[in-house]
Design a protein around this motif. Sequence first.
Motif, short mmCIF file in Angstrom:
data_model
loop_
_atom_site.label_atom_id
_atom_site.label_comp_id
_atom_site.label_asym_id
_atom_site.label_seq_id
_atom_site.Cartn_x
_atom_site.Cartn_y
_atom_site.Cartn_z
N PRO A 271 0.70 -1.22 0.03
CA PRO A 271 0.36 0.37 0.33
C PRO A 271 0.63 1.08 0.08
CG PRO A 271 0.48 -0.86 2.23
CD PRO A 271 0.48 -2.05 0.94
N ILE A 272 2.12 1.44 0.53
CA ILE A 272 3.03 2.19 0.87
C ILE A 272 3.41 2.72 -0.91
CG2 ILE A 272 4.60 3.57 1.24
CD1 ILE A 272 4.33 1.63 4.14
N VAL A 273 3.77 1.90 -1.36
CA VAL A 273 3.90 2.63 -2.83
C VAL A 273 2.95 2.45 -3.74
CG1 VAL A 273 4.71 0.75 -5.53
CG2 VAL A 273 5.57 0.14 -2.45
N LEU A 274 1.77 1.74 -3.67
CA LEU A 274 0.75 2.50 -4.49
C LEU A 274 0.36 3.67 -3.72
CD1 LEU A 274 -1.72 1.56 -5.89
CD2 LEU A 274 -2.93 0.91 -3.77
N PHE A 275 0.50 4.33 -2.63
CA PHE A 275 0.57 5.65 -1.99
C PHE A 275 1.32 6.39 -2.83
CE2 PHE A 275 -0.96 3.94 2.22
CZ PHE A 275 -2.70 3.68 1.35
N LEU A 276 2.73 6.21 -2.72
CA LEU A 276 3.58 6.76 -3.99
C LEU A 276 3.28 7.07 -5.46
CD1 LEU A 276 6.86 5.20 -2.08
CD2 LEU A 276 6.15 7.69 -1.44
N VAL A 277 2.22 6.33 -5.60
CA VAL A 277 1.88 6.22 -7.06
C VAL A 277 0.88 7.36 -7.49
CG1 VAL A 277 1.21 5.00 -8.99
CG2 VAL A 277 2.91 4.07 -7.05
N PHE A 278 0.47 7.52 -6.41
CA PHE A 278 -1.40 8.07 -6.55
C PHE A 278 -0.66 9.78 -6.10
CE2 PHE A 278 -3.23 3.96 -7.45
CZ PHE A 278 -4.21 4.53 -7.48
N ALA A 279 0.71 9.75 -4.86
CA ALA A 279 0.48 10.98 -4.29
C ALA A 279 0.95 11.29 -6.23
CB ALA A 279 2.01 11.22 -3.67
N ARG A 280 1.87 10.97 -6.54
CA ARG A 280 1.72 12.23 -8.19
C ARG A 280 1.31 12.56 -8.66
NH1 ARG A 280 5.04 7.65 -11.91
NH2 ARG A 280 4.77 10.49 -13.24
N PHE A 281 0.02 12.42 -8.84
CA PHE A 281 -1.67 12.07 -9.41
C PHE A 281 -2.49 14.00 -8.67
CE2 PHE A 281 -2.13 7.81 -10.74
CZ PHE A 281 -1.09 8.34 -11.72
N ASN A 282 -1.14 14.60 -7.65
CA ASN A 282 -1.71 15.18 -6.69
C ASN A 282 -1.73 16.87 -7.58
OD1 ASN A 282 -3.35 14.52 -3.99
ND2 ASN A 282 -2.33 12.28 -4.81
N GLY A 283 -2.02 17.37 -7.81
CA GLY A 283 -1.86 18.48 -8.34
C GLY A 283 -3.10 19.29 -9.40
N LYS A 284 -2.92 20.27 -10.66
CA LYS A 284 -3.61 20.95 -11.80
C LYS A 284 -2.53 20.36 -12.63
CE LYS A 284 -2.75 25.07 -8.78
NZ LYS A 284 -3.77 25.97 -8.25
N ILE A 285 -3.27 21.28 -13.89
CA ILE A 285 -2.67 21.48 -14.65
C ILE A 285 -2.31 23.24 -14.73
CG2 ILE A 285 -2.95 21.56 -16.90
CD1 ILE A 285 -4.38 18.61 -17.44
N VAL A 286 -1.95 24.31 -14.92
CA VAL A 286 -1.68 25.30 -15.04
C VAL A 286 -0.81 25.94 -15.75
CG1 VAL A 286 -1.35 25.42 -12.75
CG2 VAL A 286 0.97 25.39 -14.18
N ALA A 287 -1.11 26.53 -17.10
CA ALA A 287 -0.29 27.82 -18.30
C ALA A 287 0.98 28.50 -17.67
CB ALA A 287 -0.92 28.68 -18.72
N LYS A 288 1.74 27.93 -18.37
CA LYS A 288 3.62 28.07 -18.23
C LYS A 288 3.93 29.18 -19.61
CE LYS A 288 8.04 26.99 -17.29
NZ LYS A 288 9.24 25.62 -17.77
#
Length: 556
Positions: A271-288
């Motif tokens: 589950p910790i490895v799974l948490f690390l994978v899903f932690a990457r999905f926390n964010g948003k798409i912004v204009a740069k």
Amino acid sequence: MGSTEEETTSKPVNDAALPTEPLLFKPTTSSTYPSPSIEESVQPDPSEHDLTQFLQISFNYGPRPFKDLPFLILFLLLVLCTFAFGIFSIVHRNANYSNVSSFTYDSNSTSCVQDSSFLSNPSWVFERSLFSLSSSSLWTSLIWTLVITLVLSVPICFLLLLLLKRYTKQIVYVLLPFFIIMPVFFDVYWFVACTLSSSCSDSFPLVYRILVLVFVLLIVGIIVWIIVANWHRIELTVRIIGVASDALSRNLGLFLVIPLLTLGLVVYYAPIVLFLVFARFNGKIVAKESNGEFTCVWKQDSWVPAYYTLAILTMLWSLTTMVEAQVYVICGTIAQWYFSKDDTKPKRSIRSSLRNAFGPSSGTVCLSGLLICAVRVVRAAVDSARQEDVPGIVNLVLRCCVNALLSAIDFLNKFTINFAAITGEAYCTSARMTYELLRRNLLSAVFVETVSTRLLAGIIFVFSSVYAIVAFAILQGVSDLGVKAYIVAVLAWVLLIVVLGFFVHVLDNVIDTVYICYAIDRDRGEVYKQEVHEVYVHLPISRNNRSAFPSRTVGV
């Protein structure tokens, strides 16, 4: 070092002066076999610390109080935070992470919007390629070879244990020449095969091939020098390995419990490895903005790097804690066998060791794991700084001081967890009592862990190499892999090395445990296992501690 030593003139101990701590017991059995200890020639210095509390150390069979609870609470708090934030990362993940390329910048809304004409990721192409890859002859041969190797590794371990128990001397002296023959054979074989192969000779010019050949031969020369320099210790080491193998053969349940603990760690990691994978999905798409043009990029939430650090530290601490828990279980089980009244195996010894490791002594195990984890992290940082080659004498002195401190912590932790498994005491108390125990008996703590470990490593190297050669010959005969058969044979060799390395890890801990039990017996003037005393009586005296006892003499 001599084969005989003078008997100890024991002084009567006032029973009223004995402490009432749970680790102290009156000896229930006594043997007429003379204890190989050191003769007192003068009265003890009254200014020294009162050491009577160490005279009756034995295995604590009774209920044990909880020790080092703050470290257990800290560990559980760290695990709880890791799982809590991990669940939070799954719940609040952004499903658009994998579709960043489908977003374009909208000048009207000054934000990134998804293109409706974007086609979904053709995952079927990947699945089809993976299926075709898995159906190839290489993968089929590799999977079958690894499965067969894993199955055969179990009887190989038991066969090796049986051979080490009954024919230790013959096995060691027969395999010693192969410590040299095997590396030389592989080195010369690789050199000739690479020279005859046009593709290999083009990739590795003759100069590089000669350098590799000479480098391996130099390593073999070092191995020869180590064997010659330690030849006088090999006979004693052979007997020590034989005693430890006999003790391990009487507690075969450890071969089931220790792998299950490792499997439990893998399940805990999932589950910790799974948490690390899903932690990457926390964010948003912004204009740069870049050179006046706007592009859509993924911006990670600010807490994600901190969570990665938290989760990785938790995994490292959990790994070292599980390793120490395994050592605790092995030591507790072997110590119960050693201090038993007869040669029969005590009932539920493994169960009681598990209960103590994950119960009253769980805080001690966590503290020991934390120290090992800290040493590994700091040592990795020092090695990283060394690779950067930062100039300056101050930096060099700091590295030397740090390495000396880390080595001291490793040495202190060597037998502390073993002593804690026997007595149930806290970590600091166990470290102090272990030091005093070995210092009073002038035993060398270095000898036990050096030659025996090298001999066992050489034995499993020879066994694994022979297996890899046989596997390669079979693959060449039943398949058309060609050069790819080398890859499969090497992977089978690595897998068997790992499994046999686990066996050596268990046997090394058994050697350490028997060593501590012998030291306790020697200190008490008791003999629970006469066959152990007949071997360990020949251990060399620790020269480092000889100056601490100028008034004591040893028969040579």
